[in-house]
Structure formats: C-alpha cells, structure tokens
Enzyme design. Structure first.
Site, PDB file in Angstrom:
ATOM      1  N   VAL A   1     -15.967 -58.281 -28.599  1.00  0.00           N
ATOM      2  CA  VAL A   1     -17.419 -58.799 -28.928  1.00  0.00           C
ATOM      3  C   VAL A   1     -16.797 -59.362 -30.088  1.00  0.00           C
ATOM      4  O   VAL A   1     -17.683 -59.659 -31.418  1.00  0.00           O
ATOM      5  CB  VAL A   1     -18.396 -58.070 -29.408  1.00  0.00           C
ATOM      6  CG1 VAL A   1     -18.870 -57.241 -27.793  1.00  0.00           C
ATOM      7  CG2 VAL A   1     -18.045 -56.474 -29.869  1.00  0.00           C
ATOM      8  N   ASP A   2     -15.767 -58.601 -31.040  1.00  0.00           N
ATOM      9  CA  ASP A   2     -15.366 -59.309 -32.161  1.00  0.00           C
ATOM     10  C   ASP A   2     -14.953 -60.951 -32.364  1.00  0.00           C
ATOM     11  O   ASP A   2     -15.353 -61.847 -31.578  1.00  0.00           O
ATOM     12  CB  ASP A   2     -14.324 -58.947 -32.587  1.00  0.00           C
ATOM     13  CG  ASP A   2     -12.925 -59.228 -32.197  1.00  0.00           C
ATOM     14  OD1 ASP A   2     -12.394 -59.576 -32.236  1.00  0.00           O
ATOM     15  OD2 ASP A   2     -12.132 -58.298 -31.581  1.00  0.00           O
TER      16      ASP A   2
ATOM     17  N   HIS B   1     -18.844 -60.418 -22.756  1.00  0.00           N
ATOM     18  CA  HIS B   1     -19.581 -59.013 -23.379  1.00  0.00           C
ATOM     19  C   HIS B   1     -20.567 -59.441 -24.367  1.00  0.00           C
ATOM     20  O   HIS B   1     -20.631 -57.884 -24.768  1.00  0.00           O
ATOM     21  CB  HIS B   1     -18.814 -57.484 -23.457  1.00  0.00           C
ATOM     22  CG  HIS B   1     -18.150 -57.446 -22.425  1.00  0.00           C
ATOM     23  ND1 HIS B   1     -17.151 -56.783 -21.741  1.00  0.00           N
ATOM     24  CD2 HIS B   1     -17.865 -58.125 -20.683  1.00  0.00           C
ATOM     25  CE1 HIS B   1     -16.794 -56.619 -20.572  1.00  0.00           C
ATOM     26  NE2 HIS B   1     -17.204 -57.459 -19.712  1.00  0.00           N
TER      27      HIS B   1
HETATM   28  P1  OAD Z   1      -9.799 -50.933 -22.901  1.00  0.00           P
HETATM   29  O1  OAD Z   1     -10.369 -49.527 -24.018  1.00  0.00           O
HETATM   30  O2  OAD Z   1     -10.230 -50.369 -21.595  1.00  0.00           O
HETATM   31  O3  OAD Z   1      -8.025 -51.171 -22.900  1.00  0.00           O
HETATM   32  C1  OAD Z   1      -8.060 -51.572 -23.949  1.00  0.00           C
HETATM   33  C2  OAD Z   1      -6.015 -51.491 -23.822  1.00  0.00           C
HETATM   34  O4  OAD Z   1      -5.067 -52.566 -24.436  1.00  0.00           O
HETATM   35  C3  OAD Z   1      -5.067 -51.191 -22.903  1.00  0.00           C
HETATM   36  O5  OAD Z   1      -4.592 -51.214 -21.457  1.00  0.00           O
HETATM   37  C4  OAD Z   1      -4.202 -50.519 -23.917  1.00  0.00           C
HETATM   38  O6  OAD Z   1      -2.751 -50.177 -23.965  1.00  0.00           O
HETATM   39  C5  OAD Z   1      -4.174 -51.448 -24.451  1.00  0.00           C
HETATM   40  N1  OAD Z   1      -3.016 -51.973 -25.935  1.00  0.00           N
HETATM   41  C6  OAD Z   1      -3.640 -50.761 -26.925  1.00  0.00           C
HETATM   42  N2  OAD Z   1      -3.046 -51.416 -28.320  1.00  0.00           N
HETATM   43  C7  OAD Z   1      -2.517 -52.385 -27.612  1.00  0.00           C
HETATM   44  C8  OAD Z   1      -2.239 -53.569 -28.382  1.00  0.00           C
HETATM   45  N3  OAD Z   1      -1.737 -53.110 -30.089  1.00  0.00           N
HETATM   46  N4  OAD Z   1      -1.766 -54.807 -28.033  1.00  0.00           N
HETATM   47  C9  OAD Z   1      -1.607 -55.110 -26.715  1.00  0.00           C
HETATM   48  N5  OAD Z   1      -2.003 -54.078 -26.101  1.00  0.00           N
HETATM   49  C10 OAD Z   1      -2.686 -52.974 -26.663  1.00  0.00           C
HETATM   50  O7  OAD Z   1     -10.670 -51.993 -23.363  1.00  0.00           O
HETATM   51  P2  OAD Z   1     -11.141 -53.072 -22.584  1.00  0.00           P
HETATM   52  O8  OAD Z   1     -10.127 -53.317 -21.116  1.00  0.00           O
HETATM   53  O9  OAD Z   1     -11.028 -54.441 -23.284  1.00  0.00           O
HETATM   54  O10 OAD Z   1     -17.375 -53.319 -22.936  1.00  0.00           O
HETATM   55  O11 OAD Z   1     -12.393 -53.013 -22.388  1.00  0.00           O
HETATM   56  C11 OAD Z   1     -13.207 -53.887 -21.398  1.00  0.00           C
HETATM   57  C12 OAD Z   1     -14.605 -53.295 -21.918  1.00  0.00           C
HETATM   58  O12 OAD Z   1     -15.020 -52.760 -21.674  1.00  0.00           O
HETATM   59  C13 OAD Z   1     -15.527 -53.623 -23.465  1.00  0.00           C
HETATM   60  O13 OAD Z   1     -15.221 -55.540 -23.173  1.00  0.00           O
HETATM   61  C14 OAD Z   1     -16.068 -52.529 -23.115  1.00  0.00           C
HETATM   62  C15 OAD Z   1     -15.463 -51.045 -23.051  1.00  0.00           C
HETATM   63  O14 OAD Z   1     -16.878 -50.869 -23.034  1.00  0.00           O
HETATM   64  C16 OAD Z   1     -18.358 -53.504 -23.412  1.00  0.00           C
HETATM   65  O15 OAD Z   1     -18.627 -52.353 -24.800  1.00  0.00           O
HETATM   66  C17 OAD Z   1     -19.136 -54.385 -23.055  1.00  0.00           C
END
Ligand code: OAD
Length: 236
Positions: free
Chosen positions: A89-90, A105
């Site tokens: 959302v950023d 989202h």
């Molecule tokens: P998650 O927090 O579930 O996953 C984050 C991912 O980023 C993990 O697989 C980490 O290994 C990875 N990660 C961490 N640091 C990193 C880095 N420096 N470089 C690359 N990857 C890194 O986040 P999302 O999968 O985006 O929705 O979550 C999906 C949705 O769940 C979000 O959009 C949000 C949340 O609830 C809503 O709020 C509606």
C-alpha cells in the site's frame, strides 16, 4: 519486445525501513490481524484502525525508494511493456518513477468511501481524522483492502499476468490469496524469478521458477541488469 510483469510484496520495501507482515519482527507479529484488518474491526473500533494506518502512513512518508524500486522503474523506462503489480500500500514504486502500478491491497496515501470500494480520495499528509466524510456522504476509511473483502483489481492483474514472458516476484511470503495465486495465471513457458531471502510458499512444481535467495536491493538490480543485457543483445 517481451512482456515483463513485476509482482511485489512487503519485502521490497523492508530495506526502506517499512515493516513486513509475517517476518519475526513483522506487523502481524505485533498486532492481531483480526483487530486491525477486517471489516468487523472497522465496525467495532474504527479509531483503532485510523490510528494504526495513520502510523503506517507516517512511516511511509518518511521512507525513500531503495535500489530495488529504482531498478524496476528503470526497467519500465527501458522496456515500456513492463507492468508492475504490488500487494503493497506504500507509494515507493511510484516515487521511484514507475507508472501504472496496480495496487491489489489499496494505497495508504488515499482514503475511500465506506460504501464504494473504488471511490477514493487522496489525503494530504499523514493524518486521517476519524469522522471525515466522502463527497458521497459516507464515512471515509483507509483505502486498504481488508481481509474478507474483494480485491477490486485482481482480474485486471490476472489478465496482465497471463501475458507475461518474464515475471519478477519480489519479497512476498505468497500467503495471502487471491494475490498469491497470480503465479498460477502466467503461461507455463514464462520464466519466473523469485527474489526473497526467506521461504515463500510457492508450489515447487511451478515450471521455470528460479528462487534467488537475496535481499531485494541486491537481487532485483542483478536480475534487471541481466534482462536489460539480454534485451541489448536482441535476445528479447
Ligand atoms: P509478508 O510479510 O507476508 O512477507 C514478506 C516477505 O518479504 C517474506 O517472504 C520475507 O522473506 C521477505 N523479505 C523480508 N525482507 C526482505 C528483503 N530485504 N528483500 C526481499 N524480501 C524480503 O508480506 P506480503 O507477502 O507482502 O495485506 O503480505 C501480503 C499481504 O499480507 C500484504 O499486502 C498485507 C498483509 O496482510 C493487507 O494489509 C491487506
């Protein structure tokens, strides 16, 4: 020119200082998703949600795009068929220079009508005041797609994914549906690069998927450079 589709999650913004959700220091480890990110939570305690998303908005406004956002924007400039779909959302993709970004989202810099999911208004600054109303008369709420709600741009995102020759997936645990199912919409021949230092929940039987276990600021510029080099050699 090939179609490149970039699909990002919270991990791409981690090195800009924004928290992910499911890592050990992630937001859903500190807060209960049911208390914050559902329609029931909004009905029960809207001020709590407004405060939570005001804090996220303040963090976002302070953050700067990192090398991964910049590399993706550069890729799109050089290969304009590149499309970006994000769960974030950023607005760091846009501030890096990317255009036509699909936010599955929602967007933290906007608020929405509480009766019309696509009636959004931009917010100046970080603070939403609870009680302000949309021009349609309904209460304004954060423009966030809550768990249990429909994802308005998902069909458009699937159409884009189905045209991908190359897909770059960055920083997502692939735990949240329907967004995570986007990988199932790409053609079988599509090369997928998944850049994430963790262990996203992808189906290991997915054809042509390469998991690059690197942080976004390292892995994304490398993948982008390879794609641009191949394009320069007319392989694309
Ligand atoms: P998650 O927090 O579930 O996953 C984050 C991912 O980023 C993990 O697989 C980490 O290994 C990875 N990660 C961490 N640091 C990193 C880095 N420096 N470089 C690359 N990857 C890194 O986040 P999302 O999968 O985006 O929705 O979550 C999906 C949705 O769940 C979000 O959009 C949000 C949340 O609830 C809503 O709020 C509606």
């Amino acid at each position: 020119m090939k179609n490149i589709v970039v699909f990002t999650g919270a991990g791409i913004s981690a090195e800009s200082g924004l928290s992910t959700f499911r890592d050990s220091d992630g937001l859903w480890e500190k807060y209960s998703v049911e208390e914050i990110c559902t329609h029931e939570a909004w009905e029960r305690n809207p001020q709590l949600l407004v405060d939570f998303y005001n804090a996220r908005r303040r963090d976002t406004l302070k953050a700067q795009p990192n090398a991964a956002h910049l590399a993706i924007a550069e890729l799109q400039k050089k290969i304009p068929t590149t499309r970006i779909i994000t769960q974030n959302v950023d607005d760091l993709h846009e501030r890096a220079g990317a255009i036509n970004v699909i936010h599955l989202h929602g967007e933290i810099t906007k608020l929405r009508s509480s009766i019309n999911e696509t009636a959004t208004v931009s917010l100046n600054g970080w603070e939403q005041h609870y009680g302000d109303r949309h021009p349609d008369g309904s209460l304004l709420r954060p423009y966030i797609v809550f768990f249990g709600e429909g994802v308005p741009y998902f069909t458009a995102a699937c159409d884009i994914a189905s045209t991908a020759d190359i897909m770059i997936v960055v920083g997502t645990s692939l735990n949240v549906y329907p967004a995570a199912s986007l990988l199932q919409y790409v053609p079988k021949k599509t090369q997928i690069y998944l850049i994430d230092p963790g262990q996203p929940a992808f189906n290991p039987l997915t054809p042509n998927i390469t998991h690059i276990r690197k942080k976004a600021t390292e892995g994304v510029p490398q993948v982008v450079e390879n794609i641009l080099n191949n394009a320069a050699e007319r392989k694309l």
